[in-house]
Scaffold this active site. Structure first.
Site, PDB file in Angstrom:
ATOM      1  N   ASP A  79       3.363   5.872  -2.987  1.00 45.06           N
ATOM      2  CA  ASP A  79       3.742   7.102  -2.284  1.00 45.06           C
ATOM      3  C   ASP A  79       4.674   8.021  -3.061  1.00 45.06           C
ATOM      4  O   ASP A  79       4.522   9.241  -2.993  1.00 45.06           O
ATOM      5  CB  ASP A  79       4.358   6.754  -0.928  1.00 45.06           C
ATOM      6  N   HIS A 114       0.803  -1.220   0.000  1.00 43.31           N
ATOM      7  CA  HIS A 114       0.000   0.000   0.000  1.00 43.31           C
ATOM      8  C   HIS A 114       0.833   1.265   0.000  1.00 43.31           C
ATOM      9  O   HIS A 114       0.283   2.355  -0.040  1.00 43.31           O
ATOM     10  CB  HIS A 114      -0.918   0.005   1.217  1.00 43.31           C
ATOM     11  N   CYS A 115       2.167   1.160   0.043  1.00 47.81           N
ATOM     12  CA  CYS A 115       3.003   2.363   0.189  1.00 47.81           C
ATOM     13  C   CYS A 115       3.986   2.565  -0.957  1.00 47.81           C
ATOM     14  O   CYS A 115       3.901   3.548  -1.686  1.00 47.81           O
ATOM     15  CB  CYS A 115       3.768   2.304   1.512  1.00 47.81           C
ATOM     16  N   ILE A 116       4.938   1.664  -1.097  1.00 50.44           N
ATOM     17  CA  ILE A 116       6.100   1.929  -1.941  1.00 50.44           C
ATOM     18  C   ILE A 116       5.743   2.120  -3.423  1.00 50.44           C
ATOM     19  O   ILE A 116       6.320   2.975  -4.087  1.00 50.44           O
ATOM     20  CB  ILE A 116       7.159   0.830  -1.756  1.00 50.44           C
TER      21      ILE A 116
END
Length: 436
Positions: A278, A273-275
């Site tokens: 973001d 869900h991030c890398i």
């Protein structure tokens, strides 16, 4: 600090403050359980009635959070609800909802904005609002604060507003919610003071910073650091492959240097869900300042390309075995974005399945952590995880090891598979194994 905020401080100090957590997923639910663990009453909000019903009946939908954990939290005061009117009962409101990208790879704050809009009719003086969802620097004071002001709430006067980015790492057995240091920035000094007071109840170490923008940028730097370095090692893998060099051996050798080198592992692409997401929040915001973040975007391009690289390596390997991709039976091993978890968000394994399917392959998957292919916006496979029996393994033309779960029997895979495409460097090189 005015009377409303002073009253909030007193409730926190006396242990009577109620925490509301919005979004009961991989970030929100562990945080809710942690607050319950230290005796704080938690109201968990989610728009998914199925999740709410499961939690209230003592069931879990996240593998690592057992039913026993949920039962314990319920006895400690956890309540889950879809009724946002109960916002008025909480003292600290913590938003843990997704911040994905839209089809143009631009920030999509709709989940955050919709949550705030659902909160505001029930918001009252003396409440603290904390955003944990990763976003671009300026979101808290440019998007949330004006919406509060439109309803008569001014951070630092009659409410508190902070940004404290989540740092969950699913599958990490060394660091849990309580012992991962918590960065926090407030709109005003009193906001920061109150934010620290509420998080201090549940988190061992707090890292206060000078502003919400600093806290927002901190989370982006953490993930961009990983994205760029993974992009570098993925590009090195492609170069090494062309030169007939084992990149994993290279990394092991380089990692013996006791200074100046941090080993990053290549793979089939980025997930979670991030890398994968973001960095694009910063590249989008940087354009407002006339800056093109070329380095960050290049890493994103390389990482985005990796599933295509894996599929091409698979096609080449099948061709060497006298098979075309079209019509071949291919089993993708591992659907999760990293090993030993049940989270398939942004998983490169899913993209690999889609690309292989598009080339006419007959695609299945095996993942002991994900028994059924989950609902996704862009991918629609009506599949269940295949049992890895010797007969099943031998029946496929090719296996693609996308996620190297520890529970896989690798000796069995090596002995039974006709061909294995190894994207994780997990298997020894032999005639039926191709590194990708």
């Amino acid at each position: 600090m005015n009377e409303a905020l002073f009253s909030l401080q007193e409730r926190i100090n006396s242990g009577t403050a109620v925490v509301g957590i919005y979004g009961l997923g991989y970030v929100g639910l562990p945080l809710a359980l942690r607050f319950c663990e230290v005796g704080v009453k938690v109201i968990g909000f989610d728009i998914d009635a199925r999740k709410v019903d499961l939690l209230n009946s003592g069931h879990s939908y996240i593998e690592r959070l057992t039913p026993q954990c949920i039962d314990k939290a319920l006895t400690q005061g956890l309540e889950a609800t879809t009724d946002f009117a109960r916002t008025a009962e909480a003292d600290a409101l913590i938003i843990c909802v997704p911040t994905p990208l839209n089809s143009h790879r631009e920030p999509d704050l709709s989940f955050v904005i919709n949550t705030v809009e659902s909160i505001l009719p029930h918001f009252r003086p003396g409440q603290l609002l904390s955003l944990e969802s990763t976003t671009w620097p300026g979101t808290t004071d440019e998007v949330l604060a004006p919406r509060l002001a439109n309803h008569g709430f001014i951070p630092g006067e009659n409410c508190a507003l902070v940004f404290s980015p989540e740092r969950e790492d699913p599958g990490n057995t060394r660091y849990g919610t309580h012992d991962i240091p918590k960065v926090i920035g407030g709109m005003t000094p009193s906001c920061l003071e109150l934010g620290q007071a509420i998080y201090r109840l549940a988190i061992r170490t707090l890292v206060p910073v000078s502003s919400t923008r600093t806290a927002e940028m901190t989370k982006l730097l953490e993930n961009i650091h990983r994205s760029v370095n993974i992009g570098l090692v993925n590009e090195m893998k492609i170069v090494a492959d062309k030169m007939g060099i084992d990149i994993h051996e290279v990394i092991r050798a380089a990692a013996t240097k006791p200074f100046g080198f941090t080993p990053y592992q290549p793979g089939p692409g980025l997930g979670g869900h991030c890398i994968p997401i973001d960095p694009f929040y910063l590249t989008w915001k940087a354009k407002e300042y006339g800056i093109n973040t070329r380095f960050i975007e290049l890493a994103g391009e390389i990482n985005h390309y990796m599933p295509h690289w894996v599929v091409q390596k698979t096609a080449d390997a099948l061709n060497d075995h006298g098979k075309a991709v079209k019509g071949s039976r291919i089993l993708v091993l591992g659907l999760a974005y990293k090993k030993n978890i049940d989270d398939s968000r942004e998983s490169p394994a899913v993209e690999i399945m889609e690309l292989l399917h598009g080339k006419g392959a007959l695609v299945d998957y095996a993942d002991p952590h994900i028994p059924c292919f989950p609902k996704k916006r862009d991918y629609h496979f009506d599949l269940k995880s295949i049992e890895l029996s010797p007969e099943n393994i031998a029946s496929y033309d090719c296996l693609v090891l996308a996620t190297d779960h520890d529970s896989f029997d690798y000796e069995q895979l090596l002995n039974q598979a006709r061909l294995v495409i190894d994207t994780r460097g997990r298997l020894p090189r032999q005639t039926n194994v191709v590194s990708a």
